[in-house]
Design a protein around this motif. Structure first.
Motif, PDB file in Angstrom:
ATOM      1  N   UNK A  37       0.871  -1.168   0.000  1.00  0.00           N
ATOM      2  CA  UNK A  37       0.000   0.000   0.000  1.00  0.00           C
ATOM      3  C   UNK A  37       0.914   1.225   0.000  1.00  0.00           C
ATOM      4  N   UNK A  38       0.868   1.979  -1.127  1.00  0.00           N
ATOM      5  CA  UNK A  38       1.726   3.142  -1.268  1.00  0.00           C
ATOM      6  C   UNK A  38       1.095   4.389  -0.654  1.00  0.00           C
ATOM      7  N   UNK A  39      -0.226   4.480  -0.728  1.00  0.00           N
ATOM      8  CA  UNK A  39      -0.996   5.590  -0.175  1.00  0.00           C
ATOM      9  C   UNK A  39      -2.369   5.015   0.157  1.00  0.00           C
ATOM     10  N   UNK A  40      -3.196   5.769   0.850  1.00  0.00           N
ATOM     11  CA  UNK A  40      -4.536   5.246   1.126  1.00  0.00           C
ATOM     12  C   UNK A  40      -5.258   4.887  -0.173  1.00  0.00           C
ATOM     13  N   UNK A  41      -5.746   3.655  -0.244  1.00  0.00           N
ATOM     14  CA  UNK A  41      -6.465   3.114  -1.406  1.00  0.00           C
ATOM     15  C   UNK A  41      -5.609   3.010  -2.659  1.00  0.00           C
ATOM     16  N   UNK A  42      -4.299   2.988  -2.529  1.00  0.00           N
ATOM     17  CA  UNK A  42      -3.389   2.779  -3.668  1.00  0.00           C
ATOM     18  C   UNK A  42      -2.533   1.561  -3.334  1.00  0.00           C
ATOM     19  N   UNK A  43      -2.849   0.445  -3.989  1.00  0.00           N
ATOM     20  CA  UNK A  43      -2.125  -0.797  -3.731  1.00  0.00           C
ATOM     21  C   UNK A  43      -1.467  -1.272  -5.018  1.00  0.00           C
ATOM     22  N   UNK A  44      -0.270  -1.813  -4.881  1.00  0.00           N
ATOM     23  CA  UNK A  44       0.443  -2.404  -6.013  1.00  0.00           C
ATOM     24  C   UNK A  44       0.928  -3.781  -5.606  1.00  0.00           C
ATOM     25  N   UNK A  45       1.110  -4.625  -6.606  1.00  0.00           N
ATOM     26  CA  UNK A  45       1.641  -5.961  -6.366  1.00  0.00           C
ATOM     27  C   UNK A  45       3.087  -5.957  -6.858  1.00  0.00           C
ATOM     28  N   UNK A  46       4.019  -6.329  -5.988  1.00  0.00           N
ATOM     29  CA  UNK A  46       5.442  -6.342  -6.324  1.00  0.00           C
ATOM     30  C   UNK A  46       5.997  -7.754  -6.153  1.00  0.00           C
ATOM     31  N   UNK A  47       6.917  -8.111  -7.020  1.00  0.00           N
ATOM     32  CA  UNK A  47       7.625  -9.373  -6.865  1.00  0.00           C
ATOM     33  C   UNK A  47       8.498  -9.238  -5.614  1.00  0.00           C
ATOM     34  N   UNK A  48       8.477 -10.252  -4.760  1.00  0.00           N
ATOM     35  CA  UNK A  48       9.166 -10.163  -3.465  1.00  0.00           C
ATOM     36  C   UNK A  48      10.653  -9.859  -3.606  1.00  0.00           C
ATOM     37  N   UNK A  49      11.282 -10.398  -4.634  1.00  0.00           N
ATOM     38  CA  UNK A  49      12.730 -10.210  -4.769  1.00  0.00           C
ATOM     39  C   UNK A  49      13.103  -8.825  -5.267  1.00  0.00           C
ATOM     40  N   UNK A  50      12.103  -8.003  -5.627  1.00  0.00           N
ATOM     41  CA  UNK A  50      12.417  -6.627  -6.006  1.00  0.00           C
ATOM     42  C   UNK A  50      12.361  -5.692  -4.804  1.00  0.00           C
ATOM     43  N   UNK A  51      12.084  -6.215  -3.641  1.00  0.00           N
ATOM     44  CA  UNK A  51      12.086  -5.400  -2.430  1.00  0.00           C
ATOM     45  C   UNK A  51      13.537  -5.249  -1.984  1.00  0.00           C
TER      46      UNK A  51
END
Length: 107
Positions: free
Chosen positions: A80-94
């Motif tokens: 969750x980047x901001x309220x009501x803004x969600x993105x799906x990220x590949x775990x290894x890109x964290x």
């Protein structure tokens, strides 16, 4: 008599081959301890941190996005980047986890 003159003008003999091998193995050891081993250690620490992600962790992606982990599965983490803004990220890109209690940069 000519044999003695030929032997005297031949010059010094070459160093044994094993002395060259010592230098090669020494350079490999230096590269191992100064470059390869520390990189493997950092990679292992990163894999452990990514494997230990849980809901509520604040993370930074390799793209520079900062978000809070909402959901985690084997391959993806939903951020969750901001309220009501969600993105799906590949775990290894964290790239890194932000420690709780840390102050924001602009405060």
């Amino acid at each position: 008599m000519f044999d003695l003159l030929a032997a005297a003008g031949a010059g010094p003999s070459a160093a044994p081959v094993w002395t060259n091998l010592i230098w090669i193995f020494g350079m490999i050891a230096i590269f191992w301890f100064l470059i390869i081993r520390p990189q493997m250690k950092r990679q292992k620490e990163h894999q452990d941190r990514v494997a230990g992600l849980k809901k509520g962790d604040q993370v930074v992606t390799q793209g520079g996005l900062v978000g809070k982990v909402v959901k985690v599965d084997d391959t993806y983490a939903e951020l969750e980047l901001a309220p009501n803004v969600k993105v799906k990220a590949v775990k290894h890109t964290i790239a890194d986890l932000i420690e709780p209690g840390g102050k924001p940069a602009n405060d």
